[in-house]
Design an enzyme around this catalytic site. Structure first.
Site, PDB file in Angstrom:
ATOM      1  N   ILE A 156     -21.702  30.408  20.949  1.00 26.70           N
ATOM      2  CA  ILE A 156     -20.903  31.285  20.081  1.00 26.70           C
ATOM      3  C   ILE A 156     -21.819  32.237  19.301  1.00 26.70           C
ATOM      4  O   ILE A 156     -21.554  33.437  19.222  1.00 26.70           O
ATOM      5  CB  ILE A 156     -20.013  30.443  19.144  1.00 26.70           C
ATOM      6  CG1 ILE A 156     -18.964  29.700  19.988  1.00 26.70           C
ATOM      7  CG2 ILE A 156     -19.340  31.316  18.083  1.00 26.70           C
ATOM      8  CD1 ILE A 156     -18.092  28.721  19.220  1.00 26.70           C
ATOM      9  N   ARG A 233     -17.681  25.346  10.279  1.00 22.23           N
ATOM     10  CA  ARG A 233     -16.876  24.326   9.614  1.00 22.23           C
ATOM     11  C   ARG A 233     -16.995  24.538   8.101  1.00 22.23           C
ATOM     12  O   ARG A 233     -18.058  24.952   7.606  1.00 22.23           O
ATOM     13  CB  ARG A 233     -17.401  22.922   9.937  1.00 22.23           C
ATOM     14  CG  ARG A 233     -17.096  22.460  11.349  1.00 22.23           C
ATOM     15  CD  ARG A 233     -15.636  22.089  11.496  1.00 22.23           C
ATOM     16  NE  ARG A 233     -15.324  21.542  12.802  1.00 22.23           N
ATOM     17  CZ  ARG A 233     -14.845  22.248  13.831  1.00 22.23           C
ATOM     18  NH1 ARG A 233     -14.630  23.547  13.714  1.00 22.23           N
ATOM     19  NH2 ARG A 233     -14.557  21.657  14.971  1.00 22.23           N
ATOM     20  N   GLU A 262      -9.516  21.573   4.303  1.00 20.10           N
ATOM     21  CA  GLU A 262      -8.367  22.256   4.908  1.00 20.10           C
ATOM     22  C   GLU A 262      -7.148  21.331   4.902  1.00 20.10           C
ATOM     23  O   GLU A 262      -7.311  20.131   5.126  1.00 20.10           O
ATOM     24  CB  GLU A 262      -8.714  22.651   6.351  1.00 20.10           C
ATOM     25  CG  GLU A 262      -9.790  23.700   6.382  1.00 20.10           C
ATOM     26  CD  GLU A 262     -10.340  23.963   7.777  1.00 20.10           C
ATOM     27  OE1 GLU A 262      -9.789  23.426   8.756  1.00 20.10           O
ATOM     28  OE2 GLU A 262     -11.321  24.700   7.873  1.00 20.10           O
ATOM     29  N   HIS A 280      -8.265  28.808   9.737  1.00 25.07           N
ATOM     30  CA  HIS A 280      -8.966  28.146  10.850  1.00 25.07           C
ATOM     31  C   HIS A 280      -8.315  28.522  12.192  1.00 25.07           C
ATOM     32  O   HIS A 280      -7.725  27.680  12.869  1.00 25.07           O
ATOM     33  CB  HIS A 280      -8.972  26.621  10.647  1.00 25.07           C
ATOM     34  CG  HIS A 280     -10.022  25.927  11.475  1.00 25.07           C
ATOM     35  ND1 HIS A 280     -10.610  24.742  11.109  1.00 25.07           N
ATOM     36  CD2 HIS A 280     -10.587  26.265  12.668  1.00 25.07           C
ATOM     37  CE1 HIS A 280     -11.467  24.365  12.029  1.00 25.07           C
ATOM     38  NE2 HIS A 280     -11.475  25.287  12.989  1.00 25.07           N
TER      39      HIS A 280
HETATM   40  O1  LIG Z   1     -12.707  24.622  15.262  1.00 25.56           O
HETATM   41  C1  LIG Z   1     -12.428  24.656  16.411  1.00 25.56           C
HETATM   42  C2  LIG Z   1     -13.161  24.007  17.446  1.00 25.56           C
HETATM   43  O2  LIG Z   1     -14.100  23.252  17.160  1.00 25.56           O
HETATM   44  O3  LIG Z   1     -12.813  24.203  18.619  1.00 25.56           O
END
Ligand SMILES: O=CC(=O)O
Length: 314
Positions: A156, A233, A262, A280
């Site tokens: 990512i 997170r 959350e 989220h």
């Molecule tokens: O937060 C989302 C994931 O970990 O896919």
């Protein structure tokens, strides 16, 4: 496979996944049992798989209570809600949903940067509130060319870097070890990275080491002209410290998709115009959530047919 017991521990997975699990397995939904102990006593011995997500997984107690557990398949890429050590120790397989959500989360990270710097949400509220008739919205901050510092250059993080390069942003990063193959500038500490970038992005997994990786020192290093983006997170950030810094003007702004508790978000943030707050939703599109569900189903099927797992973690 209809007799195989599967326990779904999160009610937040998409209906498609729940329906498919229900068609294929003997599905137990944790929330159908007011007492978890009742579920475990009555059905614990028949449960061979647990399906969780970013919000609920398999902790040590649950794993211990399921003597026949063979696999934990998470409808998420992050596996911080699963006791991986315990799974390893007991030979329980673990799968997650990497790759299929990379683009989605990286897109959202860039969206947060643009929304935060260009105040897109505020501008929208300005127009809807009828304020434009009384004058133009104030000037905002340019995104193109800003230095982007990324914590965690995994799938990512690298996808965010690639996108930010398209905006002519110089990229730098912090990770536990320098990536020899990377062309981006490496900083061996998060504080150094924060001191040398305009926008700091959290894109690493949550582990004991990365818990509160964004602390007072890092926030101060980023400074009143710096912006924090968190698509990782909530627990990566010391949230009370972040709130203080924003209230005191020690940080330029924050774009947050995740929070420490959350769905509770510190209410002090609601009145600030230099924050963007999302519930989220990093991977939350129909296309990506469906692909994630198919991976969960594919991993379970592979496991119970004795074939190689599609995305094994443990
Ligand atoms: O937060 C989302 C994931 O970990 O896919």
């Amino acid at each position: 496979m209809g007799s195989i017991g599967v326990l779904l521990v999160s009610h937040q997975v998409i209906p498609y996944l729940e329906q498919e699990l229900n068609k294929r397995y003997n599905l137990f939904r944790l929330w159908d049992f007011p007492q978890k102990s009742q579920l475990l006593t009555q059905h614990g011995a028949s449960i061979r798989a647990v399906v969780g997500d970013a919000f609920a997984g398999a902790d040590s107690d649950l794993i211990e209570a399921l003597p026949k557990l063979e696999i934990v398949s998470s409808f998420s890429v992050g596996v911080d809600k699963i006791d991986l050590g315990k799974c390893k120790e007991k030979g329980i397989r673990v799968t997650n949903t990497p790759d299929v959500l990379t683009d989605e989360v990286a897109d959202l990270a860039i969206g947060l940067m643009l929304t935060l710097l260009r105040r897109i949400c505020e501008c929208d509220r300005y127009v809807r509130g009828g304020n434009w008739k009384h004058g133009d919205y104030k000037l905002t901050t340019k995104f193109s060319g800003k230095t982007v510092g990324i914590i965690g250059l995994g799938r990512i993080g690298a996808a965010i870097a690639k996108r930010a390069e398209g905006f002519n942003c110089p990229i730098s990063y912090y990770s536990r070890t320098q990536k020899q193959e990377s062309k981006y500038k490496y900083y061996p500490s998060v504080v150094e990275l924060a001191s040398n970038c305009d926008i700091l992005v959290v894109a690493c997994p949550l582990t004991e080491e990365t818990h509160h990786i964004i602390n007072r020192e890092v926030i101060n290093a980023l400074g009143p002209k710096g912006f924090l983006i968190n698509i990782g997170r909530g627990k990566h950030v010391d949230e009370p410290e972040l709130v203080f810094a924003l209230l005191e003007g020690r940080l330029g702004g924050a774009g947050l998709d995740v929070f420490e508790n959350e769905p509770h978000v510190p209410e002090e943030l609601f009145g600030l115009e230099n924050v963007v707050l999302l519930p989220h939703v990093g991977s939350a599109t129909v296309e990506t959530r469906t692909a994630m569900a198919d991976l969960v189903l594919g991993n379970l099927e592979a496991h119970f047919l004795g074939k190689p797992l599609l995305t094994p973690l443990v």
